[in-house]
Each structure stands twice: as C-alpha cells, then as structure tokens.
Design a protein around this motif. Structure first.
Motif, short mmCIF file in Angstrom:
data_model
loop_
_atom_site.label_atom_id
_atom_site.label_comp_id
_atom_site.label_asym_id
_atom_site.label_seq_id
_atom_site.Cartn_x
_atom_site.Cartn_y
_atom_site.Cartn_z
N ASN A 128 67.60 17.63 62.61
CA ASN A 128 66.32 18.07 63.18
C ASN A 128 66.14 17.70 64.65
OD1 ASN A 128 65.08 19.39 60.90
ND2 ASN A 128 64.87 17.37 59.97
N PHE A 129 67.06 16.91 65.21
CA PHE A 129 66.99 16.67 66.65
C PHE A 129 67.16 18.00 67.39
CE2 PHE A 129 68.37 12.20 65.65
CZ PHE A 129 67.28 11.57 66.23
N ASN A 130 66.44 18.15 68.49
CA ASN A 130 66.49 19.41 69.25
C ASN A 130 67.81 19.59 69.99
OD1 ASN A 130 63.90 20.28 68.52
ND2 ASN A 130 62.96 19.03 70.12
N GLU A 131 68.45 18.49 70.33
CA GLU A 131 69.70 18.54 71.09
C GLU A 131 70.85 18.02 70.24
OE1 GLU A 131 69.75 19.83 74.14
OE2 GLU A 131 67.57 20.06 74.23
N VAL A 132 72.06 18.46 70.56
CA VAL A 132 73.23 17.96 69.85
C VAL A 132 73.42 16.48 70.12
CG1 VAL A 132 75.74 18.13 69.62
CG2 VAL A 132 74.38 20.19 69.87
N MET A 155 72.13 19.21 75.89
CA MET A 155 73.01 20.14 75.20
C MET A 155 72.31 20.66 73.96
SD MET A 155 76.74 19.42 73.53
CE MET A 155 77.16 18.36 74.90
N HIS A 156 72.05 21.95 73.88
CA HIS A 156 71.31 22.51 72.77
C HIS A 156 72.16 22.55 71.50
CE1 HIS A 156 67.72 23.55 74.98
NE2 HIS A 156 68.47 24.08 75.94
N ARG A 157 71.48 22.37 70.38
CA ARG A 157 72.16 22.33 69.08
C ARG A 157 72.59 23.73 68.68
NH1 ARG A 157 69.50 22.36 64.19
NH2 ARG A 157 67.59 21.76 65.23
N PRO A 158 73.87 23.92 68.29
CA PRO A 158 74.33 25.24 67.86
C PRO A 158 73.81 25.56 66.47
CG PRO A 158 76.08 23.64 67.55
CD PRO A 158 74.94 22.92 68.23
#
Length: 312
Positions: A57-61, A1-4
């Motif tokens: 800074n994590f790439n995903e939520v 799940m990509h970070r918004p």
C-alpha cells in the motif's frame, strides 16, 4: 519511484538493487511485513541499522529516510528482491496482515509463505507475531518448524516491545528463533536417489532443478514470476511429474508434502517407470512439520538395516 502495477521491470529492479544492496548486506536489519504505511516514532529508536517496512500500500516502490526503508511491494516480490541482493535480517515482524479487513489475501506466518521468507533471515533471529490473530490451533501448526524457539519477556536484553509496531489488541509475543534442520535420510528406489529431510525447501532452491511446492493457489503465479523453477505440486499426477522432468531433463527435484502421508504408492510408481521416465535422478523431499513423510523415513531406515546386515 512509482509502484508498478505488475511485476518489476528490470530497470526498476536494478535501481532498487543499487539503493538497497550495500545498505542491507552490511547493516543489522529488521523487516516488518504488512507494516501498514504509518511510520511510527519508535522505529527510529530500534537497535537496528535498518528497519525495512514492506507493504504493497505504499505509494512508492521505495522511500528511504535515515534508517527507515519503505518498500511498496507485495511480500513475494520484496522477498525475491532481498534474496537477489543477499540481504539478511536479524528481526522479523508480522502482526496483522489485514486478513479479515484490509486487503490481506493470505497469512504471511503460515508455513508456505514464511518458508519462502526464511532464507533471508539469519540462522538466529527475533520473530514477533500475534498467535491469537490466527487462532491457537492454526498457530501451533504454523510455528511447527525445524527450529528451536525461546519466548522472551521484558527482562531479556533482546526483547522488543511489540506495541512499537502495532496497537493490535491481542497479545503479541517475541521469540528468539534458531533454525535447526533435521538430519537427512537417503535411500535408493531403483536407479533413483531419494532423500527426505525436515528442512525448508527454499533454503536449498539453488541446489534444485525444480521445486514442487504447495502454496495458496492464488499466489503460485506470483511465485513463478520470481522463481522460474517453481511448480504447484497439486497440479501434477505421478506420471506428469515424471513426464515433466524427463521432457526437460530435470535431474534433481525438491518436493513438499502433498499426499496426506501416503507415499509408498509414489515410490512404487517411480520404480515401475524408471525405464520409460529416467528423470528425475534424485528426489529430495522437504517437510516443515514434524511427523511428515513417515513412510519415507521407514524406507530409509529399512535400507540402512539391509546395508548393515550386508556389511556395506
């Protein structure tokens, strides 16, 4: 799940809740704020069911691998999510927020930000931090909270080696913390009830119709995005507080210190304007540091003495 890039959309929030709710409500949990994105070997050996790493800074939520849960949100958004799902943590870690370099905007161990986090911590929990990162004078103020603390060493069974989490060169400490709110004091100002207590305002947010808080000015928008009842107290004059409450029929408000110890003028203003501004009906003053709101405690004591003399 990509970070918004902005606040969480409802569908993303619902998915996060479904993945985290049962896991964090039933397990024994530690949360590490500003963790960085490196997954250290020692995490899997920690005596917790879940080790939650929070770093924007994590790439995903969210990413979950065994007991390691990576949450790619800001501290404010992550904390709001944990509150919504009823998560509780037995361990708190925050060692290096990257304030001088690394993109950190404010200290997570300072009073306003830590107080927002504390409702997700158990009444007794482990706190791991580095006082030298902030300087001893700042740390003394940061950790001056309604709590008792015991510093742990390697001989204590609950001790965790801070080097598991960070190689930061300054000395880190481990405390066993027990929340210990002060006794509330109450008095009347005309038709209004005033309560003052050494207690975290965020622990009572569900009881309050509005929260007038202090925080980093840059963070108030983010706080409002997750808690609609929040107002930045320094944006309001005495009259504006009463206008806002009366216009919106807000009966019970919480306030944090903002007047540099001089509150008699505000009490006089409340009394003089109760006809024109009948709201709020109840004002709850919350403070973290000892010795705040001394004028209010003095009024409460005087009120108690008057009642005693009157046989009430």
């Amino acid at each position: 799940m990509h970070r918004p890039s902005i606040n969480l959309a409802q569908n993303i929030k619902d998915e996060l809740k479904s993945q985290l709710s049962e896991r964090l409500k039933n397990g024994r949990n530690l949360v590490y704020y500003a963790s960085g994105t490196r997954i250290r070997e020692g995490y899997s050996e920690l005596p917790y069911d879940n080790v939650v790493l929070v770093d924007s800074n994590f790439n995903e939520v969210i990413e979950i691998e065994d007991k390691i849960v990576c949450v790619g949100l800001t501290a404010t958004l992550a904390t709001a999510l944990f509150k919504e799902i009823g998560a509780e943590f037995e361990g708190f870690v925050c060692i290096n927020e990257g304030l001088s370099e690394g993109g950190g905007h404010y200290s997570l161990n300072n009073n306003w930000s830590l107080s927002n986090i504390l409702p997700i911590m158990k009444d007794e929990y482990l706190h791991i931090a580095c006082p030298g990162y902030y300087g001893q004078s700042k740390w003394k103020r940061y950790f001056n909270l309604p709590q008792t603390t015991t510093s742990l060493d390697v001989n204590d069974t609950d001790f965790l080696d801070p080097k598991i989490f960070s190689n930061y060169p300054k000395e880190c400490f481990v405390w066993r913390v027990t929340k210990q709110p002060g006794k509330p004091a109450t008095f009347r100002v005309g038709d209004r009830t005033v309560t003052v207590q050494r207690r975290n305002i965020w622990e009572d947010s569900h009881k309050l119709d509005a929260l007038f808080v202090r925080c980093s000015p840059s963070e108030i928008k983010n706080l409002k995005s997750v808690e609609k009842k929040v107002q930045y107290v320094k944006d309001f004059s005495f009259e504006q507080i009463l206008q806002y409450c009366t216009s919106n029929k807000i009966a019970v408000i919480g306030l944090c210190p903002w007047l540099r110890h001089d509150y008699n003028g505000f009490m006089d203003y409340l009394k003089a304007n109760e006809g024109g501004y009948p709201y709020p009906k109840q004002l709850c003053f919350y403070h973290l540091n000892a010795n705040d709101f001394q004028q209010l405690y003095a009024r409460a004591e005087q009120n108690s003495e008057i009642h005693t003399l009157a046989g009430i």
